[in-house]
Design a protein around this motif. Structure first.
Motif, PDB file in Angstrom:
ATOM      1  N   ALA A  53      20.956 -32.701   4.837  1.00  0.00           N
ATOM      2  CA  ALA A  53      21.562 -31.812   4.154  1.00  0.00           C
ATOM      3  C   ALA A  53      23.017 -31.725   4.496  1.00  0.00           C
ATOM      4  CB  ALA A  53      21.055 -30.329   3.989  1.00  0.00           C
ATOM      5  N   LEU A  54      23.368 -31.790   5.576  1.00  0.00           N
ATOM      6  CA  LEU A  54      24.706 -31.789   5.896  1.00  0.00           C
ATOM      7  C   LEU A  54      25.514 -33.005   5.581  1.00  0.00           C
ATOM      8  CD1 LEU A  54      24.478 -30.232   9.781  1.00  0.00           C
ATOM      9  CD2 LEU A  54      25.789 -29.230   7.512  1.00  0.00           C
ATOM     10  N   LYS A  55      24.932 -34.124   5.361  1.00  0.00           N
ATOM     11  CA  LYS A  55      25.598 -35.366   4.990  1.00  0.00           C
ATOM     12  C   LYS A  55      25.804 -35.320   3.719  1.00  0.00           C
ATOM     13  CE  LYS A  55      23.767 -39.165   6.489  1.00  0.00           C
ATOM     14  NZ  LYS A  55      22.890 -40.347   7.114  1.00  0.00           N
ATOM     15  N   GLU A  56      25.136 -34.362   2.805  1.00  0.00           N
ATOM     16  CA  GLU A  56      25.330 -34.340   1.420  1.00  0.00           C
ATOM     17  C   GLU A  56      26.776 -33.363   1.063  1.00  0.00           C
ATOM     18  OE1 GLU A  56      22.001 -32.849  -0.398  1.00  0.00           O
ATOM     19  OE2 GLU A  56      20.764 -34.570  -0.066  1.00  0.00           O
ATOM     20  N   ARG A  57      26.972 -32.913   2.161  1.00  0.00           N
ATOM     21  CA  ARG A  57      28.076 -31.859   1.927  1.00  0.00           C
ATOM     22  C   ARG A  57      29.418 -32.302   2.791  1.00  0.00           C
ATOM     23  NH1 ARG A  57      25.363 -26.940   4.816  1.00  0.00           N
ATOM     24  NH2 ARG A  57      27.732 -26.118   4.859  1.00  0.00           N
ATOM     25  N   TYR A  58      29.221 -33.275   3.686  1.00  0.00           N
ATOM     26  CA  TYR A  58      30.363 -33.586   4.532  1.00  0.00           C
ATOM     27  C   TYR A  58      30.352 -35.094   4.570  1.00  0.00           C
ATOM     28  CZ  TYR A  58      30.873 -28.686   6.023  1.00  0.00           C
ATOM     29  OH  TYR A  58      30.613 -27.370   5.911  1.00  0.00           O
ATOM     30  N   LYS A  59      31.699 -35.629   5.203  1.00  0.00           N
ATOM     31  CA  LYS A  59      31.845 -37.117   4.777  1.00  0.00           C
ATOM     32  C   LYS A  59      30.863 -37.728   6.043  1.00  0.00           C
ATOM     33  CE  LYS A  59      35.673 -38.887   6.441  1.00  0.00           C
ATOM     34  NZ  LYS A  59      37.042 -39.425   6.479  1.00  0.00           N
ATOM     35  N   SER A  60      31.160 -37.175   7.189  1.00  0.00           N
ATOM     36  CA  SER A  60      30.547 -37.773   8.197  1.00  0.00           C
ATOM     37  C   SER A  60      29.787 -36.846   9.340  1.00  0.00           C
ATOM     38  CB  SER A  60      31.431 -38.818   9.142  1.00  0.00           C
ATOM     39  OG  SER A  60      30.848 -39.337  10.259  1.00  0.00           O
ATOM     40  N   VAL A  61      28.721 -37.013   9.756  1.00  0.00           N
ATOM     41  CA  VAL A  61      28.017 -35.939  10.754  1.00  0.00           C
ATOM     42  C   VAL A  61      27.788 -36.691  11.960  1.00  0.00           C
ATOM     43  CG1 VAL A  61      26.078 -34.523  11.034  1.00  0.00           C
ATOM     44  CG2 VAL A  61      27.087 -34.841   8.539  1.00  0.00           C
ATOM     45  N   VAL A  62      28.058 -35.885  13.306  1.00  0.00           N
ATOM     46  CA  VAL A  62      27.634 -36.158  14.200  1.00  0.00           C
ATOM     47  C   VAL A  62      26.449 -35.307  15.031  1.00  0.00           C
ATOM     48  CG1 VAL A  62      28.489 -36.487  17.021  1.00  0.00           C
ATOM     49  CG2 VAL A  62      29.908 -37.057  15.075  1.00  0.00           C
ATOM     50  N   MET A  63      25.500 -36.053  15.693  1.00  0.00           N
ATOM     51  CA  MET A  63      24.563 -35.270  16.243  1.00  0.00           C
ATOM     52  C   MET A  63      24.593 -35.542  17.865  1.00  0.00           C
ATOM     53  SD  MET A  63      21.781 -33.207  16.335  1.00  0.00           S
ATOM     54  CE  MET A  63      20.752 -32.637  17.367  1.00  0.00           C
ATOM     55  N   VAL A  64      24.343 -34.299  18.613  1.00  0.00           N
ATOM     56  CA  VAL A  64      24.418 -34.595  20.180  1.00  0.00           C
ATOM     57  C   VAL A  64      23.191 -34.167  20.624  1.00  0.00           C
ATOM     58  CG1 VAL A  64      25.790 -34.291  22.262  1.00  0.00           C
ATOM     59  CG2 VAL A  64      27.126 -34.294  20.039  1.00  0.00           C
ATOM     60  N   GLY A  65      22.521 -34.672  21.149  1.00  0.00           N
ATOM     61  CA  GLY A  65      21.134 -34.159  21.763  1.00  0.00           C
ATOM     62  C   GLY A  65      20.844 -34.864  23.325  1.00  0.00           C
ATOM     63  N   ASP A  66      19.610 -34.598  23.651  1.00  0.00           N
ATOM     64  CA  ASP A  66      19.315 -35.206  24.905  1.00  0.00           C
ATOM     65  C   ASP A  66      17.631 -35.566  24.897  1.00  0.00           C
ATOM     66  OD1 ASP A  66      17.977 -32.871  27.257  1.00  0.00           O
ATOM     67  OD2 ASP A  66      18.294 -32.440  25.028  1.00  0.00           O
ATOM     68  N   GLY A  67      16.750 -35.012  24.043  1.00  0.00           N
ATOM     69  CA  GLY A  67      15.455 -34.992  24.226  1.00  0.00           C
ATOM     70  C   GLY A  67      14.823 -35.897  23.146  1.00  0.00           C
ATOM     71  N   ILE A  68      13.582 -36.127  23.553  1.00  0.00           N
ATOM     72  CA  ILE A  68      12.653 -36.651  22.319  1.00  0.00           C
ATOM     73  C   ILE A  68      12.532 -36.170  21.018  1.00  0.00           C
ATOM     74  CG2 ILE A  68      10.228 -37.416  21.760  1.00  0.00           C
ATOM     75  CD1 ILE A  68       9.654 -38.107  24.506  1.00  0.00           C
ATOM     76  N   ASN A  69      12.900 -34.840  20.927  1.00  0.00           N
ATOM     77  CA  ASN A  69      12.507 -33.895  20.064  1.00  0.00           C
ATOM     78  C   ASN A  69      13.737 -34.284  18.980  1.00  0.00           C
ATOM     79  OD1 ASN A  69      14.034 -32.386  22.390  1.00  0.00           O
ATOM     80  ND2 ASN A  69      14.319 -30.880  20.931  1.00  0.00           N
ATOM     81  N   ASP A  70      15.009 -34.587  19.922  1.00  0.00           N
ATOM     82  CA  ASP A  70      16.287 -34.554  19.155  1.00  0.00           C
ATOM     83  C   ASP A  70      16.383 -36.091  18.484  1.00  0.00           C
ATOM     84  OD1 ASP A  70      17.142 -32.307  20.049  1.00  0.00           O
ATOM     85  OD2 ASP A  70      17.736 -33.119  21.853  1.00  0.00           O
ATOM     86  N   THR A  71      15.584 -36.971  18.827  1.00  0.00           N
ATOM     87  CA  THR A  71      15.652 -38.406  18.320  1.00  0.00           C
ATOM     88  C   THR A  71      15.720 -38.779  16.650  1.00  0.00           C
ATOM     89  OG1 THR A  71      13.185 -38.797  18.616  1.00  0.00           O
ATOM     90  CG2 THR A  71      14.832 -39.424  20.246  1.00  0.00           C
ATOM     91  N   LEU A  72      14.984 -37.980  15.989  1.00  0.00           N
ATOM     92  CA  LEU A  72      14.802 -37.877  14.555  1.00  0.00           C
ATOM     93  C   LEU A  72      15.873 -37.891  14.092  1.00  0.00           C
ATOM     94  CD1 LEU A  72      13.239 -38.798  12.151  1.00  0.00           C
ATOM     95  CD2 LEU A  72      12.026 -36.718  11.997  1.00  0.00           C
TER      96      LEU A  72
END
Length: 724
Positions: free
Chosen positions: A602-621
């Motif tokens: 949803a954020l990618k539809e509103r903004y040019k580029s999106v960064v995701m910062v995570g550390d766990g398996i639950n963040d991988t998707l």
């Protein structure tokens, strides 16, 4: 007529699916297939048949033919070679495909090929530098031309496929340039181009394949065996034999092997692998549980709803890999740029020949315009220098496109637990009854929690050690999952736990309600302590926030990041309190992995580029859906590290700012390099058009601007703007 479909196939093992398998006789199957396979397993519930066979003695084609003739069914899939690799519909490819009859080139063969090219490159340098007058040098161009042509064969093959498909990619562009250079006598330039290209392709392939391999290994590392209840007896079986509707038992310290619903019992379950929650959740009758989560305390009976590739985690991993297979915007832009350059180069070459009638001038223009080295090196040398600089800082960047995209991103999304916090709770305060000191409150709490392995119990024990208390209590506490602990001590009955635990034991905590509510609203955990039916007070605990988190978030805003988003599996009140304290613009609490991914999309539809910062398996998707995925590698899961485009080894928030500054610096140098390359190309085209530039001189211009570009890029390795 029923159809047999191939759901998965690796060398010597195949899984087939057909409605006929639900009614076929096991004995008839064994009689039919025993000459062809050495192991077979029929699962009537899901209409599947798993077969193992020796590829040297049998083949998939012969097995399918036997089944087709005996069962009177059709084969749904195309005819396959014995080496075909098929993937089930829950795996990365998500389709059945037939492969070319040609045997794929192994990774080892590719490495050997590149090593041979490297040896020849070194030899070429030595001969041209130290044996310039040697007679053998006269044979060097012919040998170099042959080597360059052979090394470029895979590129030529891809270019031919592009032409057949009526598309013009960078491969087509480079193939034209290489052929032109070889036929025009610029064999050294041709060899240089293909050598750089082969090395780059090898590195890209290694990175991609390693990520896929790690994801498949993650699935393979799951639970292998589990206990199934059969006629009130618990039997240990392979997980692959468990089917929907079975009852599986899981106890303290065991990983759950399946997805399902609790039919009996209760337990505290560590679900961090699924939803990232920092503390175990109490699951009771009727609650859903997931494969690869850990039962910390308790025993539960689970009615199976999914196993193997159908489990929640397996489907999530498959979605991750599917997302990784999609082309990035940078790759699409590169293809479009290559097509434009090819058209421009062709136009200028043809125009020069029509205007001057000189084949030599036209060929000089073609060498200047069609040689892709300037375009490649303008970005690759700057980005390579940026990547090298990042490695020195403990920031591992898996591709130039990701380094560039960081400073061009409008949105930074952060996981909370394990990323911005360490996941380790610690005692930060207390509220005591009028006649009770903090030391006494902590003393009784630690006495009861001394043998408790729960993270909160460990935090209380550590806090007691800091004030000099060493517990020698030998009586173990009674632990009540999701509530608290009870200890019968010489001092009396000690209760430690949440408000519900106090209420169940008729402990009056009304005088502490207002202050405890405030602590909960601030995102803290509250643990009450009672002695002999009297409440002594409560301890406040919170998860340790990584040092520098606030400065990092403020630094991103100063650098122009428009939107900061918190994605957390924690409850709403905890996540919202944290977000307000640290200045996030958008909060998503109590979210599952696929919900995190939906937020990213949803954020990618509103903004040019999106960064995701995570550390766990639950963040991988979610990370796989972002334009740039950054993992905190210290203590993070291997899956998140492998899926990420950038891994920060020290897991320090300040390194996010270093990465941003490195990206901005590298991107600036890339633009400078493009001006250097474009400027020299324009000069070269002009000189070649009026007959002042020979093909050899065109090659010299290429070398000149290559040196200039590399010198400009080298500045990044020792000078990075650090505004943090």
């Amino acid at each position: 007529m029923n159809e047999i479909s191939i759901k998965s196939f690796v060398s010597g093992r195949v899984r087939l699916k057909c409605e006929a398998f639900k009614t076929v006789s096991t004995h008839s199957l064994e009689t039919l297939l025993s000459p062809l396979v050495f192991e077979q397993r029929l699962n009537r519930a899901c209409a599947s048949l798993i077969l193992r066979f020796d590829p040297l003695k049998s083949s998939l084609e012969s097995i399918l033919e036997a089944l087709q003739t005996s069962l009177h069914v059709r084969i749904k899939t195309p005819e396959l070679s014995a080496s075909a690799a098929l993937y089930c519909d829950a795996c990365s490819s998500c389709h059945v495909k037939s492969l070319d009859a040609k045997t794929p080139v192994s990774w080892r063969s590719k490495m050997v090929g590149f090593a041979l090219l490297s040896v020849y490159a070194l030899g070429l340098f030595v001969v041209e530098t130290f044996f310039a007058t040697s007679v053998a040098l006269s044979f060097l161009p012919a040998v170099t031309a042959i080597v360059a042509f052979v090394a470029a064969l895979p590129l030529f093959q891809e270019a031919i496929e592009d032409v057949k498909a009526r598309r013009f990619s960078l491969h087509s562009f480079m193939a034209v340039a290489l052929l032109g250079a070889i036929l025009g006598g610029e064999v050294t330039a041709a060899f240089e181009i293909i050598y750089i290209l082969r090395g780059g392709m090898l590195l890209e392939e290694y990175t991609a394949e390693r990520s896929k391999k790690q994801i498949h290994e993650l699935m393979a590392l799951g639970v292998k065996k589990a206990y199934v209840v059969v006629d009130e007896v618990e039997l240990e079986v392979d997980v692959s034999e468990i089917k929907e509707g079975d009852i599986v038992v899981a106890r303290s310290g065991e990983k759950i092997a399946v997805d399902g619903i609790i039919s009996e019992g209760s337990a505290e379950i560590d679900e961090a692998a699924i939803n990232g929650r920092s503390e175990p959740a109490l699951r009771v009758l009727g609650d859903s549980v997931y494969a690869n989560t850990l039962v910390q305390r308790g025993r539960i009976y689970i009615r199976v709803s999914a196993t193997g590739e159908k489990t929640y985690l397996a489907r999530m991993i498959a979605s991750v890999e599917s997302s990784l297979a999609q082309k990035s915007p940078s790759e699409v832009s590169a293809d479009k740029l290559a097509a434009k350059l090819l058209k421009l180069g062709t136009l200028l070459t043809a125009g020069t020949f029509l205007l001057t009638g000189s084949w030599l001038r036209a060929f000089s223009v073609m060498i200047v315009m069609s040689c892709p080295c300037a375009t490649i090196l303008a970005a690759s040398t700057a980005i390579s220098a940026g990547i090298a600089r990042g490695a020195k800082e403990g920031i591992l960047i898996k591709g130039g496109a990701y380094l560039e995209a960081v400073s061009q991103s409008d949105v930074f999304c952060f996981d909370k637990t394990g990323t911005l916090t360490t996941g380790v709770p610690h005692v930060i305060g207390s509220v005591c009854a009028p006649d009770v000191s903090y030391e006494s409150l902590l003393y009784y709490a630690a006495l009861a929690e001394h043998h408790n392995s729960h993270p909160i119990g460990i935090a209380i024990t550590k806090a007691a050690h800091l004030i000099g208390f060493t517990c020698k209590e030998e009586n173990p506490s009674e632990i009540y999952a999701g509530l608290g602990v009870l200890l019968h001590d010489k001092a009396g009955e000690i209760l430690v736990g949440n408000a519900k635990w106090m209420e169940q034991n008729a402990i009056d905590i009304a005088s502490f309600k207002r202050k405890s509510k405030k602590s909960l609203q601030e995102g803290k955990s509250v643990v009450y302590v009672a002695l002999n039916q009297k409440a002594l007070g409560f301890l406040s605990l919170e998860h340790e926030v990584r040092e520098g988190t606030l400065a990092m978030l403020q630094g991103l805003r100063k650098r122009g990041v428009k939107h900061l988003v918190l994605l957390s599996g924690d409850e709403e009140v905890v996540a919202r309190s944290f977000a307000q304290t640290y200045g996030f613009d958008e909060i998503h609490a109590n979210v599952m992995p696929e919900e995190k991914a939906s937020v990213i999309e949803a954020l990618k539809e509103r903004y040019k580029s999106v960064v995701m910062v995570g550390d766990g398996i639950n963040d991988t998707l979610a990370m796989s859906k972002a334009d740039v995925a950054i993992s905190f590698a210290s203590g993070g899961s291997e899956a998140a590290i492998e899926v990420s485009n950038i891994a920060i080894t020290n897991s320090h928030p300040h390194d996010i700012l270093k990465l941003y500054d490195l990206s901005a610096k590298s991107l600036g140098v890339v633009n400078q390099n493009y001006w250097i390359g474009t400027g020299t190309n324009l000069v070269g085209v002009g000189l070649a058009g009026v007959g002042l530039l020979s093909p050899v001189a065109a090659g010299a211009i290429h070398i000149g601007h290559t040196v200039g570009i590399m010198a400009n890029s080298s500045r990044i390795a020792w000078s990075v703007d650090n505004n943090s």
